[in-house]
Every structure is written in structure tokens, then in C-alpha cells.
Design an enzyme around this catalytic site. Structure first.
Site, PDB file in Angstrom:
ATOM      1  N   ASP A   3       0.704  -1.248   0.140  1.00  0.00           N
ATOM      2  CA  ASP A   3       0.018   0.144   0.008  1.00  0.00           C
ATOM      3  C   ASP A   3       0.712   1.403  -0.150  1.00  0.00           C
ATOM      4  O   ASP A   3       0.781   2.246   0.877  1.00  0.00           O
ATOM      5  CB  ASP A   3      -0.777   0.066   1.301  1.00  0.00           C
ATOM      6  CG  ASP A   3      -2.179   1.135   1.291  1.00  0.00           C
ATOM      7  OD1 ASP A   3      -2.429   1.332   0.069  1.00  0.00           O
ATOM      8  OD2 ASP A   3      -2.402   1.389   2.514  1.00  0.00           O
ATOM      9  N   GLU A  21       3.130  -8.015   7.346  1.00  0.00           N
ATOM     10  CA  GLU A  21       2.138  -8.841   6.960  1.00  0.00           C
ATOM     11  C   GLU A  21       2.464 -10.112   5.974  1.00  0.00           C
ATOM     12  O   GLU A  21       1.726  -9.878   4.919  1.00  0.00           O
ATOM     13  CB  GLU A  21       0.994  -8.029   6.456  1.00  0.00           C
ATOM     14  CG  GLU A  21       0.794  -6.819   7.512  1.00  0.00           C
ATOM     15  CD  GLU A  21      -0.582  -6.209   7.026  1.00  0.00           C
ATOM     16  OE1 GLU A  21      -0.854  -5.999   5.837  1.00  0.00           O
ATOM     17  OE2 GLU A  21      -1.366  -5.349   7.827  1.00  0.00           O
ATOM     18  N   ASN A  69      -0.986  -5.978  13.158  1.00  0.00           N
ATOM     19  CA  ASN A  69      -1.664  -4.689  12.603  1.00  0.00           C
ATOM     20  C   ASN A  69      -3.153  -5.068  12.659  1.00  0.00           C
ATOM     21  O   ASN A  69      -3.659  -5.916  12.049  1.00  0.00           O
ATOM     22  CB  ASN A  69      -1.283  -4.533  11.066  1.00  0.00           C
ATOM     23  CG  ASN A  69       0.195  -4.052  10.932  1.00  0.00           C
ATOM     24  OD1 ASN A  69       0.931  -3.657  11.832  1.00  0.00           O
ATOM     25  ND2 ASN A  69       0.798  -4.356   9.630  1.00  0.00           N
ATOM     26  N   TYR A  98      -7.080  -3.201  12.329  1.00  0.00           N
ATOM     27  CA  TYR A  98      -7.675  -2.018  11.792  1.00  0.00           C
ATOM     28  C   TYR A  98      -9.391  -2.241  12.272  1.00  0.00           C
ATOM     29  O   TYR A  98     -10.187  -2.034  11.353  1.00  0.00           O
ATOM     30  CB  TYR A  98      -7.693  -1.669  10.319  1.00  0.00           C
ATOM     31  CG  TYR A  98      -6.152  -1.088  10.111  1.00  0.00           C
ATOM     32  CD1 TYR A  98      -6.044   0.296  10.331  1.00  0.00           C
ATOM     33  CD2 TYR A  98      -5.090  -1.932   9.781  1.00  0.00           C
ATOM     34  CE1 TYR A  98      -4.822   0.893  10.112  1.00  0.00           C
ATOM     35  CE2 TYR A  98      -4.089  -1.294   9.636  1.00  0.00           C
ATOM     36  CZ  TYR A  98      -3.730  -0.247   9.687  1.00  0.00           C
ATOM     37  OH  TYR A  98      -2.486   0.254   9.433  1.00  0.00           O
ATOM     38  N   GLU A 155       0.000  -1.360  14.075  1.00  0.00           N
ATOM     39  CA  GLU A 155      -0.634  -0.414  13.381  1.00  0.00           C
ATOM     40  C   GLU A 155      -2.070  -0.472  13.774  1.00  0.00           C
ATOM     41  O   GLU A 155      -2.650  -1.596  13.995  1.00  0.00           O
ATOM     42  CB  GLU A 155      -0.516  -1.112  11.736  1.00  0.00           C
ATOM     43  CG  GLU A 155       0.789  -0.901  11.105  1.00  0.00           C
ATOM     44  CD  GLU A 155       0.819  -1.176   9.765  1.00  0.00           C
ATOM     45  OE1 GLU A 155      -0.372  -1.134   9.137  1.00  0.00           O
ATOM     46  OE2 GLU A 155       1.597  -1.418   9.064  1.00  0.00           O
ATOM     47  N   TRP A 203      -0.983   4.100  12.758  1.00  0.00           N
ATOM     48  CA  TRP A 203      -0.703   4.094  11.447  1.00  0.00           C
ATOM     49  C   TRP A 203      -1.665   5.174  10.726  1.00  0.00           C
ATOM     50  O   TRP A 203      -2.755   5.430  10.878  1.00  0.00           O
ATOM     51  CB  TRP A 203      -1.342   2.647  10.603  1.00  0.00           C
ATOM     52  CG  TRP A 203      -0.751   2.865   9.303  1.00  0.00           C
ATOM     53  CD1 TRP A 203      -1.525   2.771   8.116  1.00  0.00           C
ATOM     54  CD2 TRP A 203       0.607   2.205   8.869  1.00  0.00           C
ATOM     55  NE1 TRP A 203      -0.756   2.739   7.038  1.00  0.00           N
ATOM     56  CE2 TRP A 203       0.403   2.376   7.438  1.00  0.00           C
ATOM     57  CE3 TRP A 203       1.894   2.136   9.421  1.00  0.00           C
ATOM     58  CZ2 TRP A 203       1.599   2.250   6.596  1.00  0.00           C
ATOM     59  CZ3 TRP A 203       2.825   1.952   8.648  1.00  0.00           C
ATOM     60  CH2 TRP A 203       2.809   2.058   7.195  1.00  0.00           C
ATOM     61  N   LYS A 254      -4.421   7.726   6.385  1.00  0.00           N
ATOM     62  CA  LYS A 254      -4.361   7.491   7.817  1.00  0.00           C
ATOM     63  C   LYS A 254      -3.369   8.244   8.496  1.00  0.00           C
ATOM     64  O   LYS A 254      -3.370   8.138   9.721  1.00  0.00           O
ATOM     65  CB  LYS A 254      -4.332   5.903   8.176  1.00  0.00           C
ATOM     66  CG  LYS A 254      -5.420   5.129   7.514  1.00  0.00           C
ATOM     67  CD  LYS A 254      -5.225   3.459   8.020  1.00  0.00           C
ATOM     68  CE  LYS A 254      -6.231   2.905   7.389  1.00  0.00           C
ATOM     69  NZ  LYS A 254      -6.224   2.583   5.954  1.00  0.00           N
TER      70      LYS A 254
END
Ligand code: GCB
Length: 585
Positions: free
Chosen positions: A165, A402, A453, A455, A491, A536, A555
Site C-alpha cells: 500500500d 504482514e 496490525n 484496523y 498499526e 498508522w 491514515k
């Protein structure tokens, strides 16, 4: 390989600035003798710099870019060893001087250098040509193409086609330096520090170039000196420091280690000085300890990313970033998702930031777990650790971001990466940064701690900040059970479009981002085995074009040009007031 420095024995000519540039679109640059002269339509381009935003037509160019410039080697360099050092490029590189091949380097971000003594005549003009290849290949590390059935990395289907990303900028991203030393010179210094009660211990491993007889090396720190005979090209010394001042984020105390190479009659042939810090980092039970004290990492995942400059080393941006991180009370950051410029780490040494230094292995999936990739990956780990091991600010190695690791081959890949890192450096814990659930993380058992990580509130439990908290804890707990060691929330966060406000908070508003960060940060602070939480991201950054990115990833707690969003003030309050304990800066 040491960062070049100027002193009474060493001189640098900086070749940064404007180079001639031509993209090798047809792939026939060598056939057409570009090593001698670039074609007539070559243009000027800045180094360090990414090419994609300097010239509009190069925005989507991901291939081989050719750079050329002429330079003078100073006449006073006669009889000296002359080296060319390139701090980092966006992929593989090849170098020629006056059309003659000098060498190459595989992989992005890490420095490389060549001995040009045979190629360069002091007092004469020469032509330097550098080809940088950032073709998005399925076989590179990290892989540059995503669109294959077996890929599960979440960032495919964008333009350009990358499984990660961030934008795959091309270019020479760090300085190009020419430097001279005596023929007998210091090639590398690797330092390990520790302490016993009040005495600091500094172990120095020095590698030399040259083979004259009767040389000696003098090492000196804090008025303690040892002189050692040179018996091979490696000299090992140990020094102690009485009443040692330990390095920490709160007291980034640096000592100067001076290494001198002396001729048989005691004349100074070469000297190199290195700022070092004495400190100990270890994982004990569920804690990360710095000098024996538990530490909580609060800060950011970052990117090297700035408008027009792309991924270029830009001292002014670095100064601003440290200024902003200090303002918020951050104590740490991760060099997500690749090694950053060394200058950034030297600043961290001086300013007292704790750095997680990360490899470029982002979004690995089953397809790379082959023997070839493993050999390449371990080589990159060695290069990274060799470059960064002298920085007291670097407290952890993060070997990947990741990955999916489900097969035996994947587990072996991650085990061998861990063994390689440990063989290079036994003084720092190692981690990697996972996602999803423990089943996709069969490598975790080989690491000292795991970053995760998450979200929730964004990709999952979308829009529901309160609902996200339970899931976040559940997921972190599952990882904690798996590793039986500390976990770091590496993150978390939410996109916010600067200037978009909403009450009640909804997705993409500054309020939603700020509330998500605050609620989740306070939640994980209740978990005694979580040793850090990195938001993040520090700043918005450019990505490939996809339908879920509006002008890049938003972000950031700061905009891409480093203006604060609401979350910045929230973090300032959280980190300076509510959570202002011994971890603060
Ligand atoms: C992640 C990745 C990071 C992305 C981020 C996001 O898990 O590690 O590279 O930018 O998520 O914003 O989706």
C-alpha cells in the site's frame, strides 16, 4: 560499510544535484552505448529524488532509469583509495565509469559502494553512469506484481500493480558520494555495547582494507584506549567505560568511539569516529526492557514519502518529522516498510527515539517461500544489520510486514530469516509484523515478539468504534497465546480527510479518526503484555491508484505536507498528559 565522513584522513566529493536522465523504455540502452553517453533527448533530474513526480511523463514509469554526470576526482587524491558510495536506490543498480562496468547491487534501499581506484585518475574528469531498475517483477523482494490467483495480499488490483500500500517510486533516493582514504584504511566497524553495574563494555570489531605489514589499530572511548597489532584484516578490541551514562530515549547520551589505523612508525593512516550508545534491550517474559526497565513504545509507523521528492532523503523533512513527533510525545517509530536513510537513524541516536528497523519484505505470500528467495532474503537481512547495528536508537529488527505463513516452506523461510538475524546480532530482539489470525502466522514461534496490525473500526466493525474494542482485544489475545511473549500493536488507525468534520463522528472525518485512535490506545494500555502501540500512519502518503484510496492513504495524523489533523492534538494530550510516565521522552 561505514557512512562516509570527512576528517584529517578522509575526504568526500558529493555528487548530488542534477544528473542527465533517460528512461530505458525500449530496453536497448547498453546496445546503444548509453554507458558512454545518454541519448540527445536526455533530461535533467535531481539526485537524491524519485523520478515519478519530477517529470509528469515519468509518473507511471517503473523500469530502468539511466543517470549520468561528469565529475572531477581531486588531484590531491593520487595514491589514495577512491570509492563511490550510493546510499540507496529503488531497486537493482548497475554502475559504469567512462563506459567501463564497475559493479552492481541487488535490491532497494540499502547502500553499496565500489572501489574506483582502478577506474579514476585523480586530477582528471570522468563520466559516471548509473542504471536503476525498479521494474515491478514478480520475483523481486518485495514482489512488485500482485495480480495472480494465489496472491492474497490485500493491496492488489491497483495501478500500478503492487501487493503493498505505497507508491513504488523509482530513482536514486540517497546521496551519491565519492570519497578517498589511504590505501590501508578502515573498512567497517561493528560495535556491541553492554554494561555491568556502573561499567560500560564496548566490543569493537574492525575490518581493514590493505595489507601493509606492521600496522596497528588504536581504539579510544571516554579516555580509555587500547592499541592492537593488525594480524589479519579483522581486529577485535574491548574497552570499558567507568561510571557509564546509559543511552535511552530520555537521556540519549552518546560516547565517541575513535578508531585509528597507524603505520609501523606511528603515523596516522586512517581515522573514523563513531557515536555510540551503551544500552541493553531485552525481552523478558511479557515485557520489553530498556536498560532493565519495562518500556512502552508509543509512536508511529512512517513512510519515506513527500510531494515531488517521493522517497528521496530530504533533511528538511526529517527535521520537521522529528519536531512533530517530539511535540506529540512519541518515543518511537518503525521504518515501515523498508530501511530508511541512515541519516534518519543518526538523528534518532541524538534525539532519543527508539527505532524498529524493518526489512523491505512487505506482503510476502506462499509463492516466495523458495530456496532462491530465502537466500536473497537472508542476504538483505545481513546487509541491513551490518548497516544499522551501530545505532543505539535501533532497538528491534522487524524482519517482515504482514506475511502469510501457512506452509512448512513458509515456516522454514521465517525460521531461517530469524536464525540469520540472530547470527548477525545477538543483542537485539527480533520480531515481524503479522495480521489476520495466528493460523496464518506459523513463523511466530521463532521470534522474540510479534507486531500485529489491526484496523477494527475501519476494515472490520466499520464505523463502530466501541464495538471494535472487544474484537481488538480478542485478536491480540489470540496472538499472545500463540507467541507466549509480548505483543505490539504495530498499526491501528483510520483514514481521515483533512478538513472533513462530523458530529457524531463518521468514517473519514477527523473526529472519527481521533476517537478511534484514542479509544483503542487506551484499551490496549490495559493489556499488560502489549509493549507498544504505533498509530498508522504518521502522515498521509501516496499509494497506487485504487478505488479505496482517495489521493493516497489518509491514515496520517498529519497531512502529507505535515499539517496536523485533530488526532495529532489528541495524541499530544494522550502521550504528554494521560500517559506521561517514564516512557515519555
Ligand atoms: C496495513 C499495512 C500498511 C497499510 C495499512 C492500511 O496493514 O501494513 O502498509 O498502509 O494496512 O492503511 O491499510
Amino acid at each position: 560499510m561505514l557512512f562516509p565522513q570527512t576528517n584529517q584522513c578522509r575526504e568526500i566529493v558529493n555528487l548530488d544535484g542534477l544528473f542527465q536522465f533517460a528512461p530505458n523504455v525500449e530496453g536497448d540502452a547498453e546496445l546503444n552505448d548509453w554507458t558512454q553517453a545518454l541519448p540527445k533527448d536526455a533530461v535533467e533530474i535531481a539526485v537524491p529524488g524519485s523520478w515519478n513526480e519530477q517529470l509528469r511523463e515519468l509518473h507511471e514509469f517503473h523500469g530502468e532509469g539511466w543517470y549520468q554526470r561528469d565529475f572531477w576526482a581531486p588531484a590531491g587524491w593520487k595514491g589514495q583509495r577512491i570509492r563511490l558510495r550510493i546510499g540507496g536506490t529503488a531497486g537493482n543498480a548497475k554502475v559504469w565509469v567512462d563506459g567501463k562496468a564497475v559493479g552492481g547491487h541487488t535490491g532497494p534501499h540499502l547502500p553499496f559502494e565500489f572501489d574506483l581506484s582502478e577506474f579514476v585518475e585523480p586530477g582528471a574528469s570522468h563520466r559516471l553512469t548509473i542504471a536503476v531498475d525498479n521494474t515491478l517483477r514478480y520475483q523481486s523482494l518485495p514482489p512488485g506484481q500482485a495480480r495472480r490467483e494465489e496472491d492474497r495480499a490485500g493491496f492488489g488490483l491497483g495501478y500500478p500493480d503492487v501487493p503493498y500500500d505505497f507508491f513504488p517510486y523509482g530513482g536514486i533516493h540517497r546521496s551519491v558520494l565519492l570519497y578517498a582514504t589511504a590505501m590501508d584504511s578502515i573498512e567497517n566497524i561493528a560495535v556491541e555495547t553492554d554494561y555491568q553495574e556502573t561499567t560500560g563494555v564496548v566490543k569493537v570489531k574492525l575490518r581493514l582494507n590493505g595489507k601493509s605489514d606492521g600496522l596497528s589499530v588504536k581504539m579510544n572511548v571516554d579516555d580509555q584506549a587500547v592499541t592492537l597489532p593488525v594480524e589479519s584484516n579483522e581486529v577485535i578490541g574491548e574497552l570499558t567505560i567507568g561510571n557509564v551514562q546509559l543511552w535511552s530515549n530520555r537521556n540519549p547520551f552518546l560516547y565517541t568511539l575513535k578508531c585509528e589505523l597507524l603505520s609501523p612508525d606511528g603515523a596516522l593512516l586512517d581515522v573514523y569516529t563513531l557515536d555510540i550508545g551503551v544500552r541493553r534491550v531485552e525481552v523478558q517474559g511479557d515485557q520489553l526492557l530498556l536498560n532493565g526497565e519495562p518500556i512502552f513504545l508509543k509512536g508511529f509507523g512512517k513512510h519515506e514519502d513527500f510531494p515531488i521528492l517521493g522517497k528521496a532523503w530530504a533533511p528538511a523533512v526529517a527535521v520537521r518529522d522529528y519536531d512533530l513527533m517530539s511535540w506529540l510525545g512519541a518515543n518511537s517509530f518503525r521504518t515501515s516498510h523498508y530501511p530508511y536513510a541512515e541519516e534518519m537513524l543518526s538523528m534518532a541516536d541524538r534525539l532519543g527515539f527508539l527505532v524498529i528497523s524493518e526489512t523491505p519484505f512487505v506482503s510476502l505470500s506462499e509463492r516466495v517461500y523458495t530456496d532462491d528467495f530465502r537466500v536473497q532474503a537472508c542476504h538483505v537481512i545481513r546487509e541491513l544489520i551490518q548497516r544499522d547495528c551501530n545505532h543505539p536508537s535501533v532497538i528491534l529488527w522487524s524482519l517482515a510486514n504482514e506475511p502469510y505463513i501457512e506452509s512448512d516452506a513458509g515456516e522454514r523461510f521465517f525460521r531461517e530469516m530469524a536464525e540469520t538475524a540472530r547470527a548477525c546480532d545477538s543483542t537485539r530482539p527480533i520480531m515481524y509484523v503479522a495480521h489476520e489470525w495466528p493460523e496464518q502466522n506459523r513463523g511466530a514461534q521463532h521470534y522474540d515478539l510479534l507486531g500485529v496490525n489491526k484496523y477494527y473500526g475501519w476494515y472490520h466493525e466499520t464505523g463502530d468504534i466501541q464495538g471494535s474494542l472487544g474484537k481488538l482485544v480478542e485478536n491480540l489475545e489470540a496472538f499472545h497465546q500463540q507467541v507466549k511473549g509480548p505483543i505490539m500493536l504495530a498499526e491501528f488507525g483510520a483514514d481521515a480527510v483533512a478538513g472533513l468534520h462530523s458530529d457524531p463522528p463518521v468514517l473519514f472525518s477527523e473526529e472519527y479518526q481521533s476517537d478511534t485512535i484514542e479509544a483503542q490506545y487506551l484499551k490496549v494500555r490495559e493489556l499488560p503484555w502489549v509493549i507498544g502501540a504505533h498509530v498508522w500512519n504518521f502522515a498521509d502518503f501516496k499509494t497506487a491508484q485504487t478505488i479505496n484510496r482517495v489521493g493516497g492513504n489518509k491514515k496520517g495524523v498529519f497531512t502529507r505536507d505535515r499539517q496536523p489533523k485533530l488526532a495529532a492534538r489528541t495524541l499530544k494530550r494522550l502521550w504528554n498528559d494521560t500517559d506521561s510516565d517514564s516512557f515519555s521522552r
